[in-house]
Scaffold this motif. Structure first.
Motif, short mmCIF file in Angstrom:
data_model
loop_
_atom_site.label_atom_id
_atom_site.label_comp_id
_atom_site.label_asym_id
_atom_site.label_seq_id
_atom_site.Cartn_x
_atom_site.Cartn_y
_atom_site.Cartn_z
N SER A 52 0.82 -1.21 0.00
CA SER A 52 0.00 0.00 0.00
C SER A 52 0.86 1.26 0.00
O SER A 52 0.66 2.17 -0.82
N GLN A 53 1.82 1.33 0.93
CA GLN A 53 2.67 2.51 1.01
C GLN A 53 3.55 2.65 -0.23
O GLN A 53 3.75 3.75 -0.73
N GLU A 54 4.04 1.52 -0.74
CA GLU A 54 4.91 1.57 -1.92
C GLU A 54 4.12 1.97 -3.16
O GLU A 54 4.63 2.68 -4.03
N LEU A 55 2.86 1.53 -3.22
CA LEU A 55 2.01 1.93 -4.34
C LEU A 55 1.74 3.44 -4.32
O LEU A 55 1.66 4.08 -5.37
N GLU A 56 1.62 4.00 -3.13
CA GLU A 56 1.42 5.44 -3.02
C GLU A 56 2.67 6.19 -3.49
O GLU A 56 2.58 7.22 -4.16
N ALA B 224 5.38 9.15 -7.93
CA ALA B 224 6.45 9.19 -8.92
C ALA B 224 5.89 9.30 -10.33
O ALA B 224 6.41 10.05 -11.17
N LEU B 225 4.80 8.56 -10.60
CA LEU B 225 4.21 8.59 -11.93
C LEU B 225 3.58 9.95 -12.23
O LEU B 225 3.72 10.47 -13.34
N CYS B 226 2.91 10.52 -11.24
CA CYS B 226 2.16 11.75 -11.48
C CYS B 226 3.03 13.00 -11.42
O CYS B 226 2.75 13.99 -12.10
N SER B 227 4.07 12.97 -10.60
CA SER B 227 4.87 14.18 -10.39
C SER B 227 6.21 14.17 -11.11
O SER B 227 6.77 15.23 -11.38
N TRP B 228 6.72 12.97 -11.37
CA TRP B 228 8.05 12.87 -11.95
C TRP B 228 8.07 12.23 -13.34
O TRP B 228 8.79 12.68 -14.22
N GLY B 229 7.33 11.15 -13.49
CA GLY B 229 7.38 10.41 -14.76
C GLY B 229 8.57 9.49 -14.85
O GLY B 229 8.82 8.89 -15.91
N CYS B 230 9.29 9.34 -13.76
CA CYS B 230 10.46 8.44 -13.74
C CYS B 230 10.74 8.04 -12.30
O CYS B 230 10.29 8.68 -11.35
N PHE B 231 11.48 6.97 -12.14
CA PHE B 231 11.89 6.51 -10.82
C PHE B 231 12.99 5.47 -10.99
O PHE B 231 13.26 4.99 -12.09
N GLN B 232 13.64 5.15 -9.88
CA GLN B 232 14.62 4.06 -9.89
C GLN B 232 14.02 2.88 -9.13
O GLN B 232 13.41 3.07 -8.07
N VAL B 233 14.17 1.70 -9.69
CA VAL B 233 13.61 0.51 -9.06
C VAL B 233 14.74 -0.37 -8.53
O VAL B 233 15.68 -0.70 -9.24
N ILE B 234 14.64 -0.70 -7.24
CA ILE B 234 15.63 -1.54 -6.58
C ILE B 234 14.97 -2.88 -6.21
O ILE B 234 13.76 -3.03 -6.29
N ASN B 235 15.81 -3.84 -5.81
CA ASN B 235 15.31 -5.17 -5.41
C ASN B 235 14.43 -5.78 -6.49
O ASN B 235 13.39 -6.40 -6.20
N HIS B 236 14.86 -5.64 -7.75
CA HIS B 236 14.07 -6.14 -8.88
C HIS B 236 14.29 -7.61 -9.17
O HIS B 236 13.58 -8.20 -9.99
#
Length: 271
Positions: free
Chosen positions: A65-69, A74-86
């Motif tokens: 839940s918290q990670e989805l928020e 990130a999607l709405c304000s940035w359009g990018c992010f870094q993904v760890i533990n993939h």
């Protein structure tokens, strides 16, 4: 009467454009960024710590839940992010990097075996732009598998094909989970984005190589752009930086996290 033509195999030069420029045989003019193509040449830009998403938490119902928020923000304000533990092992990531370096380090006579054909993006070459990027690339279709053009898949180094095959399969799984998480974070039906792209969604691998440049203050490896894809998963080089994002009309240098993917939302998903 319909007329059909087959792709024409372009003859690769005996020297790359960059080699010709460095040797003084050609002008740098076609590589100089002008007007709307011009980006920033300031290597001292402020660092940008884009949002970090823990991929493992996206797949855990008890803590998603918290990670989805965070993902929604990130999607709405940035359009990018870094993904760890993939879940992709560092050994495989290093193998991809090493195979890439070895391929681009081959003599031109060897690389020209995979030279792009007229009207075909797959293969080794340059972007076909009016102002040229100071880079070489290798484009390969990896999914659907029946769309792969294996004649463009390097056989040198000998482990290139099997490495890309394994990496692309793992990337496809990450892609599917991310698209489902995108939908859940926006309170949409989980499979809506997956259904939009369909089972035969096209997935491309692009390898970029930036050779030494005599005037790095005048040219760009890749000019400012948005991605035309649904999403892009970028595996940065450990030794070569330079990735920049434009946010709120300000260019920032991205602080890369070792072994993380930089994920950029493409035009097909931008609302």
């Amino acid at each position: 009467m319909a007329e059909t033509t087959s792709p024409v195999k372009l003859e690769a030069p005996t020297e790359t454009p960059q080699e010709l420029i460095i040797s003084g045989k050609e002008s740098l003019e076609n590589y100089i960024q002008k007007g709307s193509d011009a980006g920033t040449f300031d290597a001292s830009l402020p660092p940008l710590e884009i949002p970090i998403i823990d991929f493992g938490l996206l797949t855990s119902p008890s803590s998603s839940s918290q990670e989805l928020e965070k993902l929604r923000s990130a999607l709405c304000s940035w359009g990018c992010f870094q993904v760890i533990n993939h879940g992709v092992e560092p050994a495989l990531l290093n193998k991809v990097r090493e195979a890439t370096k070895q391929f681009f380090g081959l003599p031109l006579a060897e690389k020209k075996k995979y030279y792009q054909e007229d009207g075909n993006f797959d293969g080794y070459g340059n972007d076909k732009m009016q102002t040229l990027h100071w880079s070489h690339l290798l484009y390969l279709t990896v999914h659907p598998e029946d769309k792969r053009q294996l004649k463009f898949w390097p056989e040198n180094p000998e482990y290139f094909r099997e490495t890309l095959d394994e990496f692309s399969k793992q990337s496809e799984v990450i892609n599917q989970i991310l698209l489902k998480a995108f939908a859940r974070s926006l309170n949409m039906e989980e499979n809506c984005f997956l259904d939009m792209f369909g089972e035969q969604a096209l997935m491309l691998a692009r390898f970029n190589w930036y050779p030494p440049c005599p005037r790095p203050d005048l040219v760009l490896g890749v000019f400012p752009h948005t991605d035309g894809s649904g999403l892009t998963m970028l595996l940065p080089d450990k030794e070569v930086g330079g990735l920049q994002f434009l946010k709120d009309n300000q260019w920032y240098s991205v602080t890369v996290i070792p072994e993380a993917f930089v994920v950029n939302v493409g035009d097909q998903l931008e609302l």
